[in-house]
Scaffold this active site. Structure first.
Site, short mmCIF file in Angstrom:
data_model
loop_
_atom_site.label_atom_id
_atom_site.label_comp_id
_atom_site.label_asym_id
_atom_site.label_seq_id
_atom_site.Cartn_x
_atom_site.Cartn_y
_atom_site.Cartn_z
N TYR A 84 21.77 -7.14 0.10
CA TYR A 84 20.16 -6.84 0.11
C TYR A 84 19.98 -6.15 1.04
CZ TYR A 84 15.43 -9.25 1.45
OH TYR A 84 14.56 -9.97 1.91
N LYS B 232 20.03 -6.13 -4.39
CA LYS B 232 18.39 -6.55 -4.05
C LYS B 232 17.85 -5.17 -3.68
CE LYS B 232 15.63 -10.14 -2.56
NZ LYS B 232 15.68 -11.53 -1.77
#
Length: 345
Positions: free
Chosen positions: A173, A202
């Site tokens: 992320y 992400k």
């Protein structure tokens, strides 16, 4: 995700509320007989919902409301849920609550939807332990973040992420707006080359970064609802980790799976913009409360949006159509004193 510089379970103290909840719902440790979800299976997911964690008036997690929200996601065809991310307020959950919620989701819904546990931390040892527990209670993949607040060097970021990548399928992320530190593309590509558990990224930096990663062969989900249409249509992203899917799941499914649909994207833009008027999850929380889906309870430091923004949401609901939003009650403005702010939980 832990908050600040101290572990959630600082000094080994357990949260009595979370312990009681976990005991009540009999969260199981998954044995070796459960087949581990493969990296390739996770890479195929297109619509992943970053789930909101709802609360009861006393500040405990409202599992009944949570379960209904997950059931909606399954019904409309979302392929995965992220548990305990920023939308899910993992950083204001104790680790007992956090792991309980991952296990509860996996045990209750794991046959119908992929469960991704946000088990990152700014302390490597804590991230390792949380991730081990997350996989033990049944999550399919981990979502990991680079160390925040107590930032480190690029070499330190890579070493931190390598340590957690060794544990199982992992999505990295990258959200420098939260961490204060970007994970450079070169570092991400190195991690992808060197770890068989590297699922993808992400990415919250923007679509140019998405395109660059995709050109290097990485699997990318945009972490921004506002970017998802372009990210998938022109930049090669596989999908989105969506906050808006908590609110308009059917329309988000149509946007992701329905092919080219500029009109729908334009229709949803005001909602996407409104959701980012304050740091996530303030708007998401307020919206779900106005829709009557969850109790109007905030764990501090999160705080309801002001009256003018709540009125603006009413107009957005009218424009998109109430039947496209979750819940069955009429949307309400709510008064300031309708909200419950919980400081100790």
């Amino acid at each position: 995700m832990a908050s600040g510089l101290l572990p959630k379970s600082s000094l080994g103290l357990r949260n009595p509320i979370a312990t009681k909840v976990a005991s009540k719902h009999h969260v199981q440790v998954v044995g070796a007989s459960k087949r581990r979800t493969s990296v390739e299976e996770i890479r195929k997911l297109r619509l992943i919902t970053a789930m909101k964690t709802p609360y009861l008036p006393d500040g405990r997690i409202d599992l009944e409301a949570y379960d209904e929200m997950v059931k909606v996601q399954i019904a409309i065809g979302a392929e995965g849920v992220i548990v305990g991310s920023h939308a899910g307020e993992g950083h204001v959950l104790s680790w007992d609550e956090h792991i309980m919620l991952i296990g509860h989701t996996a045990n209750s819904f794991g046959e119908s939807i992929r469960v991704i546990g946000c088990t990152g931390s700014n302390a490597t040892g804590e991230a390792i332990r949380a991730t081990e527990l997350g996989f033990a209670v049944g999550m399919d993949a981990a979502l990991q973040i680079n160390p925040y607040c107590g930032k480190t060097s690029i070499q330190g970021i890579v070493a931190h992420l390598e340590a957690v990548l060794s544990l199982g399928p992992t999505i990295i992320y990258n959200v420098p707006g939260r961490t204060g530190q970007d994970i450079p593309a070169e570092a991400m590509h190195s991690l992808a080359r060197n770890s068989p558990n590297f699922v993808g990224v992400k990415e919250c930096v923007g679509n140019e970064r998405v395109r660059h990663h995709v050109e290097k062969g990485l699997v990318i989900w945009t972490g921004m609802d506002s970017d998802c249409y372009e990210a998938m249509r022109t930049c090669g992203a596989v999908g989105v980790t969506s906050v808006a899917c908590n609110l308009v799941p059917r329309l988000m499914h149509e946007l992701i799976f329905g092919g080219e649909n500029v009109l729908l994207h334009e229709k949803l833009k005001p909602l996407f913009k409104w959701l980012s008027c304050e740091p996530n999850p303030l708007a998401l929380n307020t919206a779900l409360m106005q829709l009557g889906v969850i109790h109007p309870v905030f764990r501090l430091p999160y705080y309801p949006l002001p009256l003018d923004k709540r009125k603006e949401f009413i107009e957005i609901v009218k424009a998109i159509g109430r039947d496209n939003f979750v819940g069955e009650k009429d949307v309400q403005v709510l008064n300031d004193d309708d909200f419950i702010l919980v400081g100790r939980y």
